[in-house]
Design a protein around this motif. Structure first.
Motif, PDB file in Angstrom:
ATOM      1  N   ARG A   1      68.319  45.762 -45.196  1.00  0.00           N
ATOM      2  CA  ARG A   1      68.042  46.873 -45.758  1.00  0.00           C
ATOM      3  C   ARG A   1      66.664  47.354 -46.434  1.00  0.00           C
ATOM      4  O   ARG A   1      66.577  48.260 -46.355  1.00  0.00           O
ATOM      5  CB  ARG A   1      68.796  46.895 -47.409  1.00  0.00           C
ATOM      6  CG  ARG A   1      70.487  47.172 -47.076  1.00  0.00           C
ATOM      7  CD  ARG A   1      70.962  46.369 -48.814  1.00  0.00           C
ATOM      8  NE  ARG A   1      70.894  47.835 -49.730  1.00  0.00           N
ATOM      9  CZ  ARG A   1      71.318  48.713 -49.667  1.00  0.00           C
ATOM     10  NH1 ARG A   1      72.790  48.773 -48.865  1.00  0.00           N
ATOM     11  NH2 ARG A   1      71.135  49.488 -50.768  1.00  0.00           N
ATOM     12  N   GLN A   2      66.332  46.324 -47.278  1.00  0.00           N
ATOM     13  CA  GLN A   2      64.691  47.055 -46.675  1.00  0.00           C
ATOM     14  C   GLN A   2      63.799  47.879 -45.654  1.00  0.00           C
ATOM     15  O   GLN A   2      63.425  48.000 -45.792  1.00  0.00           O
ATOM     16  CB  GLN A   2      63.274  45.690 -47.556  1.00  0.00           C
ATOM     17  CG  GLN A   2      64.199  45.306 -48.810  1.00  0.00           C
ATOM     18  CD  GLN A   2      63.650  45.928 -49.797  1.00  0.00           C
ATOM     19  OE1 GLN A   2      62.491  47.144 -49.781  1.00  0.00           O
ATOM     20  NE2 GLN A   2      63.588  45.659 -51.001  1.00  0.00           N
TER      21      GLN A   2
ATOM     22  N   LYS B   1      65.115  48.873 -57.638  1.00  0.00           N
ATOM     23  CA  LYS B   1      65.518  48.146 -56.403  1.00  0.00           C
ATOM     24  C   LYS B   1      64.204  49.369 -55.525  1.00  0.00           C
ATOM     25  O   LYS B   1      64.621  50.357 -55.808  1.00  0.00           O
ATOM     26  CB  LYS B   1      66.478  48.838 -55.922  1.00  0.00           C
ATOM     27  CG  LYS B   1      67.778  47.999 -57.056  1.00  0.00           C
ATOM     28  CD  LYS B   1      69.228  48.258 -56.685  1.00  0.00           C
ATOM     29  CE  LYS B   1      69.555  48.114 -54.933  1.00  0.00           C
ATOM     30  NZ  LYS B   1      71.098  48.166 -54.738  1.00  0.00           N
ATOM     31  N   THR B   2      63.788  48.285 -54.442  1.00  0.00           N
ATOM     32  CA  THR B   2      63.047  48.702 -53.552  1.00  0.00           C
ATOM     33  C   THR B   2      64.194  49.193 -52.241  1.00  0.00           C
ATOM     34  O   THR B   2      63.114  49.319 -50.925  1.00  0.00           O
ATOM     35  CB  THR B   2      61.849  48.217 -53.268  1.00  0.00           C
ATOM     36  OG1 THR B   2      62.022  46.520 -52.483  1.00  0.00           O
ATOM     37  CG2 THR B   2      61.038  47.754 -54.338  1.00  0.00           C
ATOM     38  N   ASP B   3      65.115  48.431 -52.630  1.00  0.00           N
ATOM     39  CA  ASP B   3      66.064  49.518 -50.732  1.00  0.00           C
ATOM     40  C   ASP B   3      66.680  50.654 -50.696  1.00  0.00           C
ATOM     41  O   ASP B   3      67.737  50.764 -50.205  1.00  0.00           O
ATOM     42  CB  ASP B   3      66.577  48.339 -49.897  1.00  0.00           C
ATOM     43  CG  ASP B   3      67.522  47.067 -51.138  1.00  0.00           C
ATOM     44  OD1 ASP B   3      67.708  47.962 -52.542  1.00  0.00           O
ATOM     45  OD2 ASP B   3      68.600  46.261 -51.245  1.00  0.00           O
ATOM     46  N   SER B   4      66.458  51.217 -51.997  1.00  0.00           N
ATOM     47  CA  SER B   4      67.569  52.816 -52.327  1.00  0.00           C
ATOM     48  C   SER B   4      66.687  53.717 -51.957  1.00  0.00           C
ATOM     49  O   SER B   4      65.312  53.751 -51.715  1.00  0.00           O
ATOM     50  CB  SER B   4      67.582  52.423 -53.800  1.00  0.00           C
ATOM     51  OG  SER B   4      66.547  52.626 -54.226  1.00  0.00           O
TER      52      SER B   4
ATOM     53  N   THR C   1      65.215  44.745 -62.641  1.00  0.00           N
ATOM     54  CA  THR C   1      64.598  45.175 -61.231  1.00  0.00           C
ATOM     55  C   THR C   1      64.641  46.326 -60.834  1.00  0.00           C
ATOM     56  O   THR C   1      65.672  46.717 -60.339  1.00  0.00           O
ATOM     57  CB  THR C   1      64.650  43.951 -60.722  1.00  0.00           C
ATOM     58  OG1 THR C   1      64.293  42.948 -61.980  1.00  0.00           O
ATOM     59  CG2 THR C   1      63.734  44.064 -59.808  1.00  0.00           C
TER      60      THR C   1
ATOM     61  N   SER D   1      68.842  42.615 -63.888  1.00  0.00           N
ATOM     62  CA  SER D   1      69.359  44.618 -64.042  1.00  0.00           C
ATOM     63  C   SER D   1      67.910  45.274 -64.016  1.00  0.00           C
ATOM     64  O   SER D   1      68.620  46.503 -63.857  1.00  0.00           O
ATOM     65  CB  SER D   1      70.352  43.899 -65.088  1.00  0.00           C
ATOM     66  OG  SER D   1      69.441  44.096 -66.619  1.00  0.00           O
TER      67      SER D   1
ATOM     68  N   SER E   1      65.901  40.483 -45.891  1.00  0.00           N
ATOM     69  CA  SER E   1      66.758  41.915 -46.392  1.00  0.00           C
ATOM     70  C   SER E   1      66.789  43.773 -45.634  1.00  0.00           C
ATOM     71  O   SER E   1      65.491  43.796 -45.433  1.00  0.00           O
ATOM     72  CB  SER E   1      66.389  42.044 -47.985  1.00  0.00           C
ATOM     73  OG  SER E   1      66.579  43.294 -48.083  1.00  0.00           O
TER      74      SER E   1
ATOM     75  N   ALA F   1      65.870  38.490 -59.439  1.00  0.00           N
ATOM     76  CA  ALA F   1      66.149  39.941 -59.291  1.00  0.00           C
ATOM     77  C   ALA F   1      66.794  39.935 -60.632  1.00  0.00           C
ATOM     78  O   ALA F   1      67.760  38.736 -61.193  1.00  0.00           O
ATOM     79  CB  ALA F   1      66.381  40.946 -58.136  1.00  0.00           C
TER      80      ALA F   1
END
Length: 562
Positions: free
Chosen positions: A284-285, A522-525, A520, A518, A282, A516
């Motif tokens: 994005r993370q 998000k930790t990549d935002s 969850t 709906s 990931s 994941a």
């Protein structure tokens, strides 16, 4: 003196170089740790295999977290003993052309702990205290292996987050070897060549006695400096071959050497964010973590520059040159101070005690935040991931959901270890600082009275517990009291984080990975990045606010009053 467009472009060049190199180096490091082919595999893979054969390492055998911790601890203890003995018996050993005497036991203890823990705190001047053998076989080797140890712990935590219902977390000896052979050795070799091309000294000559223009005699130190400077910067080690570090013209002779060394301070630590993204599949993370770190760095740098360039009412001008690097200017001195305290490096090119009160305070806060603004190689990432897990837990409580990170449920057992890892350095800094200012032995080392004297002590223990290694410099620390207490602070600051990280990794690796949904979080935002930064500042900065109020903040207010 005003901040101008040239100063801005110098800062922009360093930051843009780090951004550009992050995916390149991060991708390379990910391939190394996944055992894939890289640019240098044909040359370095045989060396890696030879190391396994000589050492009896079984490349494909893996360890659980307790076995990994035991191997790591044994390896570090052996390195500590080796460096301590080298220093205490150096006058009887070869490669000592200047005839430097043995060190005291407490200085040997402090230095051996310092380099084992990747702190590289120095209560001495290297050129007048240590032989070439100690510099190379002792400190130079530890620069490699201490950085590799931090990277190994980061890899364990990454595996704990990405593996499902497993106890195996890799092999410490394999992780250590791959980090050194494929990452640190080639990068340090290239950096050393670049530094030598700029005039950084690299030889085994005896010291030279020169006659100055005024007719005085001056000793010019020599030695294998470039090779050690390369790895100390890339490995987030700090310290220096020479006592004044990169303010010494033999260590940092040109604007280009200054640029290369500043970039190297955070290069591999920044690239580790991308490596993390690749390893957990990931990206994005990884970029979210990079963005959070870079945002904090830019904020702290902006505040430090503002403080340094604003008018000093007592002097009647801003951007004072006293204690700064006169060859490169105020901006480069301030930029270096922020980078080195953000990267858990500790090398300096100016006197931090001469920074404005708030600039010196910001250097302290960078370390108090947990050395997670990129931080050390590997160490910055596992420190930041502790904060990520803590942020996920807090966010989950706020919305009434079971906290999850990368599909793993975060429960009480993990949070207890996380809190220990996050708060142990904070407690260490405050307790040892209090001890120093209430005892005669601690007060005897002060170079200043009042709030600046408190800042000297607070900075020293913050640097030690944060495994940074920089100092105000005006505090006299080569005493049994400071050498022992600072050494203990370094040990706690290193291993009271490493062991909780390994325990968290072991717990998470054994868990199922929930898909994941709906609901969850998000930790990549960008929202999570903002919350993460807030948690870091609340836990780090506010914990120390009373102490900072009596130190740099009070000194600033007194300065404003003239």
């Amino acid at each position: 003196m005003d901040f101008n467009i040239a100063d801005f472009f110098q800062i922009l060049m360093v930051l843009m170089a780090v951004v550009a190199m992050t995916p390149i180096l991060g991708g390379y490091m990910a391939r190394v740790f996944q055992g894939e082919q890289t640019w240098f595999s044909r040359i370095l893979r045989p060396l890696e295999k030879l190391t396994y054969r000589i050492s009896g390492i079984q490349e494909h055998e893996e360890m659980n977290w307790k076995q990994y911790a035991w191997a790591l601890l044994c390896f570090n203890v052996i390195g500590f003993i080796f460096v301590m003995l080298l220093m205490m018996f150096q006058q009887y050993l070869p490669l000592n052309p200047h005839g430097i005497a043995n060190t005291s036991w407490h200085l040997a203890f402090n230095t051996a702990v310092s380099f084992m823990t990747n702190t590289n705190w120095q209560a001495y001047s290297g050129e007048s205290t240590l032989s070439y053998l100690v510099q190379m076989a002792g400190l130079g080797v530890q620069n490699f292996v201490s950085a590799a140890t931090g990277m190994a712990v980061f890899l364990v935590l990454t595996r704990g987050l990405s593996r499902r219902q497993m106890t195996a977390l890799g092999n410490f000896w394999v992780d250590l070897t791959r980090t050194i052979v494929h990452m640190l050795l080639p990068f340090a070799f290239v950096m050393a060549l670049l530094l030598v091309s700029q005039g950084v000294v690299q030889n085994f000559d005896a010291y030279v006695t020169a006659t100055t223009v005024e007719g005085a005699q001056q000793i010019l130190p020599q030695g294998p400096a470039a090779s050690q400077i390369a790895i100390k910067q890339l490995g987030s080690n700090g310290g220096g071959f020479f006592g004044v570090n990169s303010a010494h013209p033999y260590e940092n002779p040109t604007p280009w050497s200054n640029f290369l060394q500043m970039m190297a301070l955070i290069l591999l630590a920044a690239a580790s964010t991308y490596t993390f993204g690749v390893l957990i599949q990931s990206r994005r993370q990884g970029w979210m973590l990079f963005s959070a770190m870079m945002a904090i760095l830019i904020v702290m740098l902006s505040l430090s520059l503002w403080s340094e360039y604003r008018l000093n009412p007592f002097i009647g001008q801003g951007a004072l040159m006293e204690g700064k690097e006169t060859r490169f200017g105020v901006t480069n001195s301030v930029l270096w101070s922020v980078l080195t305290t953000s990267a858990s490096n500790g090398s300096v090119n100016a006197m931090h005690s001469s920074l404005s009160p708030l600039s010196g305070g910001i250097a302290m806060v960078n370390m108090m935040l947990g050395e997670v603004i990129f931080g050390g190689v590997g160490a910055g990432m596992y420190g930041m991931l502790l904060f990520v897990i803590l942020t996920v837990f807090i966010s989950g409580l706020m919305v009434g959901r079971t906290p999850e990170y990368l599909g793993k449920k975060i429960e009480a057992k993990e949070i207890i270890w996380v809190v220990v890892g996050v708060l142990a350095p904070c407690v260490t800094i405050l307790i040892f600082s209090a001890l120093a200012i209430i005892t005669p032995e601690g007060l005897a080392g002060l170079g200043h009275q009042g709030p600046h004297g408190l800042s000297e002590v607070l900075y020293a223990y913050t640097s030690a517990a944060g495994n940074n290694g920089s100092a105000f410099g005006s505090l006299s620390v080569n005493t049994s009291f400071y050498n022992v207490t600072l050494g203990l602070a370094m040990l706690i600051g290193r291993f009271a984080i490493i062991f909780p990280v390994l325990a968290v990794a072991g717990n998470l690796a054994g868990k199922k990975m929930a898909p994941a949904s709906s609901g969850t979080f998000k930790t990549d935002s960008s929202l999570f990045a903002v919350i993460l930064c807030a948690v870091i500042f609340i836990v780090g900065a506010l914990t120390f606010f009373p102490a900072l109020s009596l130190g740099p903040i009070l000194e600033h207010l007194l300065m404003v009053r003239g």
